[in-house]
Design an enzyme around this catalytic site. Structure first.
Site, PDB file in Angstrom:
ATOM      1  N   HIS A 108      47.856  40.017  41.053  1.00 16.43           N
ATOM      2  CA  HIS A 108      47.287  39.248  39.945  1.00 16.43           C
ATOM      3  C   HIS A 108      48.079  39.636  38.701  1.00 16.43           C
ATOM      4  O   HIS A 108      48.568  40.770  38.604  1.00 16.43           O
ATOM      5  CB  HIS A 108      45.836  39.625  39.655  1.00 16.43           C
ATOM      6  N   ASP A 111      47.112  42.968  37.359  1.00 18.08           N
ATOM      7  CA  ASP A 111      47.418  44.159  38.170  1.00 18.08           C
ATOM      8  C   ASP A 111      48.721  44.779  37.702  1.00 18.08           C
ATOM      9  O   ASP A 111      48.867  45.996  37.699  1.00 18.08           O
ATOM     10  CB  ASP A 111      47.617  43.814  39.656  1.00 18.08           C
TER      11      ASP A 111
HETATM   12  C1  XLS Z   1      38.199  38.578  46.383  1.00 19.04           C
HETATM   13  C2  XLS Z   1      39.455  37.968  46.769  1.00 19.04           C
HETATM   14  C3  XLS Z   1      40.637  38.304  45.877  1.00 19.04           C
HETATM   15  C4  XLS Z   1      41.757  37.335  46.114  1.00 19.04           C
HETATM   16  C5  XLS Z   1      42.788  37.331  45.043  1.00 19.04           C
HETATM   17  O1  XLS Z   1      37.237  38.576  47.105  1.00 19.04           O
HETATM   18  O2  XLS Z   1      39.713  38.291  48.092  1.00 19.04           O
HETATM   19  O3  XLS Z   1      41.037  39.619  46.075  1.00 19.04           O
HETATM   20  O4  XLS Z   1      42.375  37.564  47.329  1.00 19.04           O
HETATM   21  O5  XLS Z   1      42.292  36.949  43.830  1.00 19.04           O
END
Ligand code: XLS
Ligand code: NI
Ligand code: NI
Length: 446
Positions: A108, A111
């Protein structure tokens, strides 16, 4: 892939490159089944599986839960300012990717780069870190599987991002999505993911579902247009999840997402990123979601993890179930395998797994699990018993009136007229137990 650790500091000094040592090895820091160069069917294991490390779980999540603060040491979280910390984190991340031998990663925006005081400052931070990521990708050969924007953590997104009832928030979400798409393009990302963070509702008493879904579709449409205009050739993924953090997430499951994409004319560019734990929350098997996507041409990528069957939330544990992985890989084969997608470990360490080696051990286990799953899926196909059973189960549609029905050449009248002639039919065993036994035979005979 080059061995790599940059400059100042080695973050996992006691751990070298993880190698394949085979199932009899006693070395916990080795692969028992994942042998990247081994050919399975027509491709090497690593090209079938396309493993990715999730930046957020591995380098940001520190064990914090609603009942306690951080437990997992993050030595990279040191530095004079947030940018320096983010740079150190990135060094640690690339050291980890290369030592593990994962060829992909996913992130993200937040991140990899800290949020600034304004959208412009946030974007400048992201650009800075993207520059560094580009260098590190080049030095190591590690590639970006997909990028995404975190439009759910900041309190302003408490009522949603694209589906927020306030237009200002929708516009602010756009600043992040635009910058995250730019970052993904710059880094050669093969996909861009939309997980519907808080796109859902907590109560119908304060929600206009129709408006919110229309807004979501609009937002996705203009995001796609922006990315395509700027040269993005990869896939867009919607990641279904039925609930959490909202009571009801609009991207409930694969079937719901496919219906949504078709309704709003987004079915050409968007595929699904299927997460095992989300499937479980939707009361589906992981393989059910994969198979649903495969048969309708919407299969894209996978967030590999597992839930805790007795918990009702997204525990995001590392996958360790050979049986489930075998069925998953079989469905992935049915979809034709990965093209832009891969197996992204959207999985996190347990709060009390605090040794630096634990992050390696967790990924090694996950990678070995899918390597076993891959071999079994290949065996199912090569041996042919199960696929040929399924084929022959439908053989009455191959010719004659059955074929006519499939082609739409029979009216209901005509079909019913044929039915009157059939007499006793349909008393044919589905042989489920036999097929389950065959699958178990493969599992132990690997
Ligand atoms: C949350 C999601 C998230 C996505 C990315 O439950 O899995 O981690 O994979 O935003
Ligand atoms: Ni996910
Ligand atoms: Ni999840």
């Amino acid at each position: 892939m080059a061995d790599y650790f940059i400059g100042n500091k080695e973050y996992f000094p006691k751990i070298g490159k993880i190698k394949y040592e085979g199932p009899k090895s006693d070395n916990p820091l080795s692969f028992k089944y994942y042998d990247p160069e081994k050919k399975v069917g027509k491709k090497k294991m690593k090209d079938h599986l396309r493993f990715a490390v999730a930046y957020w779980h591995s380098f940001c999540a520190d064990g914090t839960d609603p009942f306690g603060s951080a437990t997992i040491p993050h030595p990279w979280n040191e530095g004079k300012n947030p940018i320096e910390k983010a740079e150190n984190k990135m060094d640690a991340a690339f050291e980890f990717f290369t030592k593990l031998g994962a060829e992909y990663y996913a992130f993200h925006d937040r991140d990899i780069a800290p949020e600034g005081d304004t959208p412009a400052e946030s974007e400048a931070n992201l650009k800075l870190l993207v520059k560094k990521a580009k260098k590190l990708q080049k030095a190591t050969g590690v590639k970006l599987l997909w990028g995404t924007a975190n439009v759910f953590t900041n309190p302003r997104f408490m009522n949603g991002a694209a589906t927020n009832p306030e237009f200002g928030v929708v516009a602010l979400a756009a600043t992040q999505v635009k910058a995250a798409i730019d970052a993904t393009i710059e880094l050669g990302g093969q996909g861009y993911t939309f997980w519907g963070g808080r796109e859902g509702y907590m109560s119908l008493l304060n929600t206009d579902i129709k408006k919110e879904k229309d807004h979501l579709a609009k937002f996705l449409t203009i995001s796609r247009d922006y990315a395509r205009k700027n040269g993005f050739k990869g896939a867009f993924y919607i990641e279904p999840k039925p609930m959490e953090p909202t009571k009801h997430q609009y991207d409930f499951d694969v079937e719901t997402v496919i219906g949504f994409l078709r309704h709003y004319g987004l079915d050409k560019d968007f595929r699904v990123n299927i997460e095992a734990n989300h499937a479980e929350l939707a009361n589906h098997d992981f393989a059910h979601e994969l198979e649903t996507a495969a048969v309708s041409g919407f299969f894209g990528s996978v967030d590999a993890n597992r839930g805790e069957p007795r918990n009702g939330w997204d525990t995001d544990q590392f996958p360790n179930n050979y049986y489930e992985a075998a069925l998953a890989m079989l469905s992935i084969f049915k979809a034709g395998g990965f093209t832009t997608g891969g197996l992204n470990f959207d999985s996190k360490l347990r709060r009390n797994s605090i040794d630096p080696a634990d992050l390696f051990l967790a990924h090694i286990g996950g990678m070995d699990t899918f390597a076993v799953g891959l071999e079994i899926a290949q065996r199912i196909i090569d041996d042919g018993k199960i696929p040929s059973f399924v084929k022959s189960r439908y053989k009455s549609f191959n010719s004659g009136d059955g074929a006519k029905f499939e082609k739409g050449e029979l009216t209901l009248d005509a079909l019913a007229a044929l039915g009157t002639k059939y007499g006793k039919t349909g008393h044919t065993s589905g042989k489920q137990e036999y097929l389950e036994n065959v699958l178990n035979q493969y599992l132990l005979g690997l």
